[in-house]
Design an enzyme around this catalytic site. Structure first.
Site, mmCIF file in Angstrom:
data_model
loop_
_atom_site.group_PDB
_atom_site.id
_atom_site.type_symbol
_atom_site.label_atom_id
_atom_site.label_comp_id
_atom_site.label_asym_id
_atom_site.label_seq_id
_atom_site.Cartn_x
_atom_site.Cartn_y
_atom_site.Cartn_z
ATOM 1 N N ARG A 181 3.972 7.124 -7.058
ATOM 2 C CA ARG A 181 4.062 7.911 -5.835
ATOM 3 C C ARG A 181 5.456 7.763 -5.199
ATOM 4 O O ARG A 181 6.334 7.117 -5.765
ATOM 5 C CB ARG A 181 2.960 7.505 -4.852
ATOM 6 N N ASP A 182 5.603 8.324 -4.010
ATOM 7 C CA ASP A 182 6.923 8.318 -3.369
ATOM 8 C C ASP A 182 7.196 6.965 -2.732
ATOM 9 O O ASP A 182 7.410 6.849 -1.531
ATOM 10 C CB ASP A 182 6.994 9.438 -2.321
ATOM 11 N N GLU A 183 7.163 5.935 -3.556
ATOM 12 C CA GLU A 183 7.397 4.581 -3.076
ATOM 13 C C GLU A 183 8.236 3.843 -4.116
ATOM 14 O O GLU A 183 9.425 3.752 -3.969
ATOM 15 C CB GLU A 183 6.059 3.892 -2.794
ATOM 16 N N TRP A 216 5.419 -11.596 2.659
ATOM 17 C CA TRP A 216 6.431 -10.759 2.010
ATOM 18 C C TRP A 216 7.756 -11.530 2.013
ATOM 19 O O TRP A 216 8.339 -11.770 0.959
ATOM 20 C CB TRP A 216 6.551 -9.415 2.729
ATOM 21 N N GLU A 231 -4.443 -0.467 -6.900
ATOM 22 C CA GLU A 231 -3.993 -0.944 -5.586
ATOM 23 C C GLU A 231 -5.175 -1.384 -4.726
ATOM 24 O O GLU A 231 -5.110 -2.368 -3.996
ATOM 25 C CB GLU A 231 -3.247 0.189 -4.882
ATOM 26 N N HIS A 290 -0.754 -0.953 -9.711
ATOM 27 C CA HIS A 290 -0.254 -1.791 -8.627
ATOM 28 C C HIS A 290 -0.594 -3.228 -9.005
ATOM 29 O O HIS A 290 -1.748 -3.623 -8.970
ATOM 30 C CB HIS A 290 -1.035 -1.410 -7.370
HETATM 31 C C1 BGC Z 1 2.914 -0.850 -0.816
HETATM 32 C C2 BGC Z 1 2.371 -2.232 -0.939
HETATM 33 C C3 BGC Z 1 3.110 -3.054 0.062
HETATM 34 C C4 BGC Z 1 2.622 -2.562 1.380
HETATM 35 C C5 BGC Z 1 3.070 -3.341 2.555
HETATM 36 C C6 BGC Z 1 2.492 -0.337 0.517
HETATM 37 O O1 BGC Z 1 2.834 0.956 0.760
HETATM 38 O O2 BGC Z 1 2.537 -0.019 -1.860
HETATM 39 O O3 BGC Z 1 2.064 -2.694 -2.120
HETATM 40 O O4 BGC Z 1 3.104 -4.402 -0.087
HETATM 41 O O5 BGC Z 1 2.915 -1.183 1.532
HETATM 42 O O6 BGC Z 1 2.693 -2.756 3.676
#
Ligand code: BGC
Length: 907
Positions: free
Chosen positions: A438-440, A500, A712, A733
């Site tokens: 996706r757009d990530e 994170w 995910e 994911h």
């Molecule tokens: C990502 C995650 C990430 C999270 C944090 C998502 O959009 O795909 O895997 O860690 O945002 O908010």
């Protein structure tokens, strides 16, 4: 005996990589001896004894997993090295020569100037340079950087096997250039470089901004050729290069590529100078990014034409095309099929489409400047009848040797393991990403640290993480200590959250534990400290002392115990537990590096955080105030509870899971440690129960739904095959794939000992469960294969086979509850009389008890009402809850009797 796996900086024969620190490593194979007694390393500019420029001499302290070479290396030079090893059985051997090659010196001038195109920022340029050689030359070197992405051709042939160069790094902070070996011919030569947009110049990261880096096309290249007579010819980029509009009309990491072979290559223009901050140039750290394997595609529908790779993967489909000029073929990539068509609803704004416009010539076609996360493609505009043989799926990821393997007697468990491995392949494209479709597709640091241990068991990812740690370090310096939630940050602008940000300490520590290379800690230590100090500053500024109560926190991301993405666990609890964890990692790192003062300082800090945590979250009697699964997992896993209350915390975790109907509720924070925490605290039966559970939510639910990678969400696909309606729903994911770490560490029981990193000492502690017939796991450690196999011979006897690699020692905890055995290299087999298994207790699911005739008989004789059903029984989970229900009306004696008789039942 022979010597193998010879690596420099954890890479095989690297050319033009950063050599600011050099670690040499090798493995001794098929030795009769148990360990190396002495070794000797030689370095030479040619593979010859006569040219040795550095020789360690025979030494007893050479670490085969990580020998730190201290030698003043000359830039742009190939060095050969070999090693001599003698074992305790008197065997001796020399290895063959292997090599590494240095890049340009950091301060060396480039005989080239950065150039760009006058054709406009929207026209994909192809730069060319013709040159003539009147003599023959040996292999030449090309030092090159093209932005956003580039591909180089010499005389029409692609140089090197790599794709998507120069990869993805924090372009605003450093620029990695590459080195290629190539062979120009005597006479006319043409160098041709295609540029694309990629991460640097194209749409990426933000859903709205066109390009985070606001990049423009730049090319910098220096070709050095040395001829037989010793003369050197250098061709560098300058205004003598020509530029044409190329056939690529559009490329984008998210949207795909349009390749119009009828366009391009019309009028040539002269290249013009480009601005480029030359001080940011660095030799590469990124391992090579290549097509690593190919897979056939199967036609699953002709109308519409849909093909299936049989596996969710990252890369692209290559196809043979012989269509008339002007034919437009479109490949729409998707992860899922629904209602007879591809489902692309979870791609959000990403178009993931490759468009090809034929010029009428037959050729093999593939994109250059994008990649797709997919299993299926829908093909539109195909000319004639489609043949499966015309399509090939190309799997792209960074070079990482496979090191770990697990096989069991259960096909679903094996598939789960494969799914985690495939999610690693799919998300290790130069940067560890959350998802590839996706757009990530961003380097989310939380996801990266959660999966790091699994990744390092599965593959030798040391060099891969070394590059990522460089990105993290530079981003941290840029932010004054905090870590962005995505690295490279690409101006995403979110930073400094717990779990994170803790990637700053956890990733280097894990890489060290797996590789045994302390130089990694030495390089990263300032940044590990910087992260912890950043939290200290933040907690100090908001007056919360040692609790980390401020800041924006993601919490237990995607946990099931709340109606929002943050999960039900108190976010300050999570943040403080991780603060404690990171501070203790920094203390341990300081100790490894011999920095006693820091070790004491951070040890004290972790104690202070611990005290604050205990007084905030525990009642004086030891009850944890927040009793979600994740909170209990954290305290049990980290030992973060008041002294003397271990049994209470263990029982609380057990009770929580039982009362949740034996369903996991955990998200990104709780899941990675859930099974480990249960196993460590003696609830391995429950760990196995959750692991082998097939109904939603569980790992095997995904497998039963046909997953080929890790999802995910626990319910990315609903039981009826429909996709979860949420937009944030990737099928690739890796975060929950961290369960593979439990499979290596506890199911098979292979654990690197923290106090003798790099598997120099191995803790072998398998937890075989009768619900799984057999398991075989092997890990190619820096010293060779460590293998554990167990197999139930019947209900009582277990066969256990353990293989310990050369040069290591192991402590084996026999799973029959018996001794602890000290082992050295070798193969050991045991037949163990295993303790009886008592499957039931008052914490068992009452429905399961009624399903078992023996348990049912116990209940029937003492508590017949439960069989008929007491009021509200359906809402209860454990037998304990049922007997304690006010509607049960049982005496304490009867309850005791039931408990005792249930516990006596054995399998
Ligand atoms: C990502 C995650 C990430 C999270 C944090 C998502 O959009 O795909 O895997 O860690 O945002 O908010």
């Amino acid at each position: 005996m022979y010597i193998t796996q010879m690596k420099t900086n954890h890479l095989t024969e690297p050319s033009g990589f950063d050599t600011s620190t050099v670690t040499l490593s090798y493995t001794v194979a098929e030795a009769a001896g148990k360990r190396q007694t002495v070794a000797r390393i030689q370095l030479a500019p040619a593979p010859s004894e006569d040219q040795v420029c550095f020789d360690t001499g025979l030494r007893s302290d050479i670490d085969n997993a990580a020998y730190g070479l201290e030698y003043p290396l000359t830039p742009r030079t190939r060095y050969f090295w070999r090693v001599f090893v003698q074992t305790d059985a008197g065997e001796e051997t020399w290895s063959p020569w292997t090599w590494f090659e240095t890049a340009k010196a950091l301060n060396e001038d480039w005989q080239a100037r950065p150039i760009t195109t006058p054709l406009g920022n929207d026209v994909h340029p192809v730069f060319t340079r013709h040159f003539t050689l009147d003599k023959t030359c040996g292999a030449a070197r090309l030092y090159i950087l093209g932005l956003g992405l580039y591909e180089v051709y010499l005389n029409g042939k692609k140089v090197g096997e790599e794709v998507l160069q120069p990869g993805f790094h924090s372009y605003d902070l450093w620029l990695q250039y590459q080195t290629y070996e190539l062979q120009p011919q005597q006479g006319e030569n043409t160098l041709e470089v295609w540029l694309g947009d990629g991460w640097f110049k194209g749409r990426f990261s933000s859903r709205t901004a066109p390009s985070p880096y606001k990049g423009e096309y730049v090319l910098l290249a220096e070709l050095r050729m040395r001829c037989a007579d010793g003369t050197e010819h250098i061709i560098g980029t300058d205004e003598r290069w020509q530029v044409f509009p190329g056939p690529v009309q559009m490329d984008s990491i998210y949207d795909g590529e349009t390749l119009d072979m009828t366009a391009g290559c019309t009028s040539a223009a002269q290249a013009i100078p480009a601005p480029l901050d030359m001080a940011k140039l660095r030799p590469r750290l990124s391992p090579r990014l290549r097509i690593q394997e190919t897979r056939p595609m199967r036609i699953v529908s002709n109308d519409p034409l849909i093909l299936d790779a049989g596996q969710n993967l990252s890369g692209w489909v290559r196809f043979c095309c012989d269509a008339p000029r002007g034919t437009e073929i479109r490949l729409l990539y998707a992860e899922h099929m629904m209602n007879g068509d591809v489902f692309r609803g979870n791609l959000r704004t990403a178009q993931q489409t490759f468009t090809y416009i034929s010029d009428g010539k037959a050729r093999e076609v593939s994109p250059r400047f994008t990649f797709f996360g997919f299993r299926y493609i829908r093909v539109e505009g195909w000319h004639g009848t489609a043949n499966e043989a015309d399509f090939t799926a190309c799997v792209i990821h960074s070079d990482m040797e496979r090191t770990g393997c697990i096989e069991t007697s259960d096909a679903a468990v094996d598939r789960l393991f494969e799914n985690a491995l495939w999610s690693q392949k799919g998300n290790f494209l130069d940067v560890p990403t959350d998802c590839p479709q996706r757009d990530e597709r961003k380097g989310w640091t939380g996801d990266a640290q959660i999966f790091c241990d699994t990744a390092l068991f599965n593959m030798d990812a040391t060099a891969f993480y070394r590059k990522y740690m460089q990105d993290m370090a530079l981003e941290q310096v840029n932010l004054g200590g905090s870590l962005p939630c995505v690295v490279p940050a690409a101006y995403y602008g979110v930073n400094g959250t717990a779990v994170w940000g803790d990637a700053a300490t956890i990733i280097p520590w894990q890489v060290y534990i797996h590789s045994g290379d302390a130089s990694i800690l030495r390089v990263q230590y300032p940044f590990m400290k910087m992260w912890v100090e950043n939290i200290r500053r933040e907690t100090g500024a908001d007056g919360s002392g040692y609790l980390w109560s401020g800041g924006a926190q993601y919490g237990d991301w995607l946990a099931l115990d709340a109606d929002n993405v943050h999960g039900g666990t108190d976010r300050t609890l999570i943040a403080t537990a991780y603060y404690y964890y990171s501070a203790s990692i920094v203390a341990k790192t300081a100790a490894v590096l011999g920095n006693r003062a820091d070790a004491a300082l951070y040890d004290q800090l972790s104690r202070d955080i611990r005290s604050a945590f205990l007084s905030e979250y525990f009642t004086p009697a030891g009850r944890l105030a927040d009793h979600t699964q994740t909170a209990l997992v954290l305290v049990n896993y980290l030992g973060l509870y008041p002294e003397g209350t271990q049994e209470r915390q263990r029982q609380a975790l057990r009770r929580r899971i039982a009362e949740d109907g034996f369903k996991l509720q955990t998200g990104f924070v709780g899941t990675p440690w859930l099974l480990g925490a249960l196993t460590m605290c003696g609830c391995e039966d429950l760990a196995w129960k959750l692991f082998l559970r097939r109904e939603y939510p569980s790992w095997l639910y995904e497998v039963d739904q046909g997953a080929t990678t890790i999802w995910e969400r626990w319910n990315s696909i609903n039981p009826d095959g429909t996709m979860n309606k949420d937009g944030m729903n990737s099928l690739n994911h890796y975060a929950y794939g961290s369960v593979a770490s439990w499979m290596y560490r506890y199911m098979a029981g292979i654990q690197p000992d923290e106090n003798a990193a790099g598997f120099r000492r191995i803790r072998i502690a398998p937890y075989p469960d009768r619900r799984l017939g057999s398991c075989r796991a092997s890990v190619n450690t820096p010293h060779g294969d460590c293998t554990v196999t167990w197999c139930w011979l019947d209900e009582r006897w277990l066969m256990l086979d353990v293989r310990i690699p050369f040069g290591t020692e192991a402590v084996l905890f026999l799973p029959d509850g018996g001794e602890r055995v000290h082992l050295i290299a070798g193969a050991y087999t045991y037949t163990l009389d295993m303790p009886e298994f008592h499957p039931f207790s008052m914490m068992s699911d009452w429905r399961e008890l009624l399903d078992d005739p023996r348990a049912k008989a116990v209940i029937e004789s003492h508590f017949p009402k439960a069989i008929r059903g007491i009021a509200f029984q359906k809402e209860l989970q454990t037998m304990d809850q049922v007997v304690r229900s006010p509607f049960a009306t049982l005496t304490r004696e009867t309850v005791d009797l039931i408990r005792r008789e249930l516990e006596e039942i054995r399998d």
